[in-house]
Structure formats: structure tokens, C-alpha cells
Design a protein around this motif. Structure first.
Motif, PDB file in Angstrom:
ATOM      1  N   SER A  24      -6.304  -7.817   0.341  1.00 14.25           N
ATOM      2  CA  SER A  24      -5.245  -8.624  -0.250  1.00 14.25           C
ATOM      3  C   SER A  24      -5.832  -9.772  -1.045  1.00 14.25           C
ATOM      4  O   SER A  24      -6.964 -10.210  -0.807  1.00 14.25           O
ATOM      5  CB  SER A  24      -4.312  -9.167   0.845  1.00 14.25           C
ATOM      6  OG  SER A  24      -5.019  -9.994   1.752  1.00 14.25           O
ATOM      7  N   ALA A  54      -0.759  -9.952  -4.111  1.00 14.81           N
ATOM      8  CA  ALA A  54      -1.043  -8.521  -4.083  1.00 14.81           C
ATOM      9  C   ALA A  54      -1.658  -8.125  -2.747  1.00 14.81           C
ATOM     10  O   ALA A  54      -2.381  -8.888  -2.115  1.00 14.81           O
ATOM     11  CB  ALA A  54      -1.972  -8.140  -5.223  1.00 14.81           C
ATOM     12  N   THR A 103      -3.254  -4.387  -0.876  1.00 15.36           N
ATOM     13  CA  THR A 103      -3.575  -2.976  -1.006  1.00 15.36           C
ATOM     14  C   THR A 103      -3.937  -2.400   0.359  1.00 15.36           C
ATOM     15  O   THR A 103      -4.747  -2.986   1.079  1.00 15.36           O
ATOM     16  CB  THR A 103      -4.743  -2.743  -1.977  1.00 15.36           C
ATOM     17  OG1 THR A 103      -4.411  -3.285  -3.250  1.00 15.36           O
ATOM     18  CG2 THR A 103      -5.044  -1.261  -2.121  1.00 15.36           C
ATOM     19  N   HIS A 123      -0.202  -0.062  -2.971  1.00 13.64           N
ATOM     20  CA  HIS A 123      -0.530  -1.360  -3.565  1.00 13.64           C
ATOM     21  C   HIS A 123       0.769  -2.125  -3.799  1.00 13.64           C
ATOM     22  O   HIS A 123       1.651  -1.671  -4.536  1.00 13.64           O
ATOM     23  CB  HIS A 123      -1.284  -1.185  -4.878  1.00 13.64           C
ATOM     24  CG  HIS A 123      -1.677  -2.481  -5.518  1.00 13.64           C
ATOM     25  ND1 HIS A 123      -2.592  -3.345  -4.958  1.00 13.64           N
ATOM     26  CD2 HIS A 123      -1.268  -3.065  -6.681  1.00 13.64           C
ATOM     27  CE1 HIS A 123      -2.742  -4.404  -5.725  1.00 13.64           C
ATOM     28  NE2 HIS A 123      -1.952  -4.244  -6.784  1.00 13.64           N
ATOM     29  N   ILE A 168       2.243  -5.091  -5.539  1.00 17.20           N
ATOM     30  CA  ILE A 168       1.970  -6.055  -6.595  1.00 17.20           C
ATOM     31  C   ILE A 168       2.634  -7.393  -6.287  1.00 17.20           C
ATOM     32  O   ILE A 168       2.041  -8.454  -6.472  1.00 17.20           O
ATOM     33  CB  ILE A 168       2.444  -5.506  -7.945  1.00 17.20           C
ATOM     34  CG1 ILE A 168       1.720  -4.189  -8.259  1.00 17.20           C
ATOM     35  CG2 ILE A 168       2.221  -6.513  -9.062  1.00 17.20           C
ATOM     36  CD1 ILE A 168       2.206  -3.511  -9.518  1.00 17.20           C
ATOM     37  N   SER A 169       3.870  -7.309  -5.812  1.00 20.89           N
ATOM     38  CA  SER A 169       4.624  -8.495  -5.428  1.00 20.89           C
ATOM     39  C   SER A 169       5.653  -8.085  -4.401  1.00 20.89           C
ATOM     40  O   SER A 169       5.695  -6.937  -3.960  1.00 20.89           O
ATOM     41  CB  SER A 169       5.293  -9.133  -6.654  1.00 20.89           C
ATOM     42  OG  SER A 169       6.306  -8.270  -7.171  1.00 20.89           O
ATOM     43  N   LYS A 202       5.989  -2.306  -5.864  1.00 23.05           N
ATOM     44  CA  LYS A 202       4.857  -1.669  -5.215  1.00 23.05           C
ATOM     45  C   LYS A 202       4.754  -0.220  -5.681  1.00 23.05           C
ATOM     46  O   LYS A 202       5.745   0.376  -6.133  1.00 23.05           O
ATOM     47  CB  LYS A 202       4.978  -1.726  -3.695  1.00 23.05           C
ATOM     48  CG  LYS A 202       6.107  -0.914  -3.100  1.00 23.05           C
ATOM     49  CD  LYS A 202       6.084  -1.007  -1.573  1.00 23.05           C
ATOM     50  CE  LYS A 202       7.208  -0.191  -0.956  1.00 23.05           C
ATOM     51  NZ  LYS A 202       7.176  -0.270   0.534  1.00 23.05           N
TER      52      LYS A 202
END
Length: 396
Positions: free
Chosen positions: A4, A8, A10, A41, A43-44, A48
Motif C-alpha cells: 500500500s 492505493a 494492492t 488494486h 486506486i481509491s 478498484k
């Protein structure tokens, strides 16, 4: 494993397996190796995406075990117990009373009969939540399967002696993909809760195969079909089907006691006639959790009491890929004469009105739980009716 940074995040997982096992009959066995990747992942908080992929490859060493004198098991049973495995010069021995029966050890170890299966299954998705309660998701998945079979019977065995060796090759692949797009909305209004799903999907499957046989080999050391002087048979085939669907579902409940679910989907299949490609299948269900009513909610014995009922339709499209079309047969089977001249002939008459098989079902049920659901009982009564059955009718 998780990584992380900032907003973000992952998450991914990599794994693999290997399996190797000999069969219970000499000469048979199975090997398989596979690997798997899972990745997500974020993203916010609103976006995702992720993917998963599985790849495998297996090899199967097969044997001829049909009920004949060349099968490993049948040859072992038919061969006299006085017959040794090898002659004094090291060659495989045969039963002197019946030389047509193959030496079972030779039948197991000498021929080549392998099947190699390669497969890859994957999926990738993107999920977005533009506003609170609304989730948009799109995914694409694929499934690739490739089968390679090779068989060679040398001229040193009874089964290949008359033809100076026999080789078969079979190659087949199957590619399928699926695309799904959905929008889901969840919202609570006081004691009311609503969930709505709208979606669309499309999928396709395509298959293709080729088979060939060759005989008369100059040597048993070169086993490819090209080494055979006589190409006995060769054939190929291909087929495909598609499905396009639209669907929706509404869930509603009030205080978790009164439940309603309604939905409808429309499916269009390439297997049906031009006039009836699409079928529409509604459904509705009702539920009443009586156990949540004020007069039962604190009952020390009855912990669950629920009445439910529903109606729904489902469709079946499991027929041949081209059952609604007029089909023509080609090749030497359809002859204008008997001089082995290729011809063309009608193999099947089309039916543009062929459509979905539909099953409608009505059901009523009750769920009853006592002593904090330590004992749960369910009773169901249903009636189902199927119409427009898909089946082959004899020609008169």
C-alpha cells in the motif's frame, strides 16, 4: 501479499502446484502443473480493479485397454500363465497357443499414446462507485483449452504389424469468453431498504478440431504422420455459439420482516431460429418473517418463523448449435454416383420458429426454528410445468 501507499492498496497472491501419479496399470500415468495469480488494486475508495489467471498443463499417458486382444488388461487375462515376459534373446514373448494375443507388457510400454491438455482461465474487472450506494462493475473473462493427442503403434506389435505401423493425431481447441456489465444500487430510507440490479452480458464459445491417421512407416523411430506413406483418413470440424442477455432484479424489505424480490431477464441465443432467438423469463417472490413480529420476537421457544412463496420461469437452450438451420452435408458421403466423387446434400431442414424451452414453477414454503435455531425445519410445496420441450422427433 499486500502492498500500500497513499490511498492505493494492492493485494496479490501467486501459487502453483505440481502433481505426478502413476496409474494402476503399467504404462499409464498422469502429470499436471498449474499456476495461479490473483491481483486486486484499490486506486481509491471509489475505484478498484483486479484480475485472476490460472494456467495449467497436463500430460496423460494412456493405454489401449478396450475389450480386445490388444488391450493391456485383456491381454494379461488371456495370455497363458506359462508365457514369460521376454524370450531368451530379449524380445517380447507371445503365448505359443495363441500368438494373436499381444504380450501385455509390450502392449503397455511399447506404443506411444499421450494426451496433452493446456488450459488458461482468466478474468479482469473494473469497479467504480461514482456516488454512495451505486456500484458499476465491468468484467471480461476468457477460457482457452487446447488438446493434443498423439498415438503410434509400431510394426513390432500385433496391432501395427499388418499396416507397418499406425499413427493417429488429434488436435482440438475451445475458446470461450464472457463479458458482464452491471449496475447495483443500494439505498435505505428509514425502515425501507431497496436494492436494484441492472445488467447485460455477452458470451461466445468457438471450437475447432482436426484428426488424421497414417500407416506404412519405413521405421518405427520416426512416429510423426509425415513419415507414414499412406494417409488413411483426415477430417476437421468447427462449431460455435453465442448468447446475449439482459437482466434486472429488485429487492425490497421493510424492517427486515416483509420481503419482495422481482426480476426479469431476456436471453438471445444463436441456436434458435431467426423468429424466436429471444426468450423472456420473469420471477417474483414474497416473504414474511413472522418471527420478527412483536408478538413473537421475544418468544423463548420459537426463534424463527417465515412464510415464503414465489413464481419464476427459467429457459433451456441446450440443443445443437445449428438445430434451427438448414444444414448441408459435404464430402464423399453425399454422392451423385459411387465413383468416390464429393457431393453436397441436405442433412437437416431448418426451423426458423425453434425457440426456448421454458419451465415455470410456483412454490410455497415455511421455515420454522426453535431454541435459538438449534432445530430448523423447512417445508416446501411446488409445482413445475415445462413447455416447448427441446427434443429430436423422429421423421415419418
Amino acid at each position: 501479499m499486500t502492498a500500500s501507499g497513499g490511498d492505493a492498496k494492492t493485494t496479490f497472491l501467486v501459487s502453483g502446484t505440481y502433481f505426478n501419479q502413476d496409474g494402476i496399470i503399467l504404462g499409464s500415468g498422469y502429470k499436471r502443473g498449474s499456476g495461479r495469480l490473483n491481483l486486486e488494486h484499490k486506486i481509491s475508495d471509489k475505484v478498484k480493479f483486479g484480475t485472476n489467471l490460472t494456467v495449467s498443463r497436463s500430460t496423460s499417458n494412456r493405454i489401449n485397454n478396450d475389450n480386445n486382444i490388444y488391450g493391456v488388461l485383456s491381454a494379461a487375462i488371456l495370455t497363458g500363465s506359462q508365457t514369460p515376459v521376454y524370450n531368451a534373446d530379449g524380445t517380447y514373448a507371445h503365448d505359443p497357443l495363441n500368438a494373436s494375443i499381444e504380450n501385455p507388457v509390450a502392449a503397455a510400454l511399447v506404443p506411444t499414446f499421450t494426451s496433452v491438455n493446456t488450459r488458461a482461465i482468466g478474468n479482469v474487472y473494473l469497479q467504480v462507485e461514482p456516488i454512495q450506494g451505486l456500484v458499476l462493475r465491468s468484467s471480461v473473462g476468457g477460457d482457452y483449452l487446447n488438446l493434443q493427442e498423439n498415438r503410434f503403434i509400431p510394426s513390432t506389435l500385433n496391432a501395427g504389424r499388418a499396416t507397418s505401423g499406425l499413427a493417429n493425431a488429434n488436435s482440438r481447441y475451445d475458446i470461450a469468453w464472457l463479458n458482464e456489465n452491471t449496475a447495483t444500487y443500494n439505498k435505505a430510507f428509514g425502515d425501507h431498504h431497496v436494492s436494484l440490479l441492472l445488467g447485460q452480458s455477452a458470451q461466445k464459445s468457438a471450437q475447432q478440431g482436426i484428426q488424421a491417421t497414417a500407416t506404412t512407416f519405413a521405421t518405427n523411430l520416426i512416429t510423426q504422420l509425415a513419415a507414414g506413406a499412406v494417409k488413411q483418413t483426415a477430417s476437421s470440424d468447427a462449431t460455435q455459439w453465442t448468447l446475449l442477455s439482459y437482466f434486472s432484479r429488485l429487492n425490497y424489505d421493510y424492517k427486515g420482516k416483509y420481503l419482495v424480490t422481482a426480476g426479469i431477464r431476456g436471453d438471445g441465443s444463436s441456436r434458435f431460429g431467426a423468429n424466436n432467438k429471444y426468450g423472456y423469463f420473469p420471477s417474483v417472490s414474497l416473504g414474511w418473517r413472522i418471527g420478527q413480529e412483536a408478538f413473537l420476537v421475544d418468544n423463548p421457544i420459537v426463534s424463527e418463523l417465515k412464510l415464503r412463496g414465489g413464481y419464476g420461469q427459467t429457459g433451456n437452450f441446450n440443443i445443437g448449435n445449428f438445430s434451427s438451420y438448414t444444414l448441408y452435408g459435404v464430402g464423399s458421403t453425399y454422392l451423385a454416383n459411387y465413383n468416390n466423387v464429393a457431393g453436397l446434400g441436405i442433412q437437416q431442414l431448418g426451423n426458423p420458429d425453434l425457440t426456448w424451452e421454458k419451465s415455470a414453477q410456483v412454490n410455497i414454503g415455511v421455515d420454522f426454528g426453535v431454541l435459538n435455531n438449534r432445530v430448523l425445519l423447512s417445508a416446501n410445496v411446488f409445482k413445475s410445468k415445462t413447455s416447448a420441450l427441446l427434443q429430436n422427433l423422429p421423421c415419418h
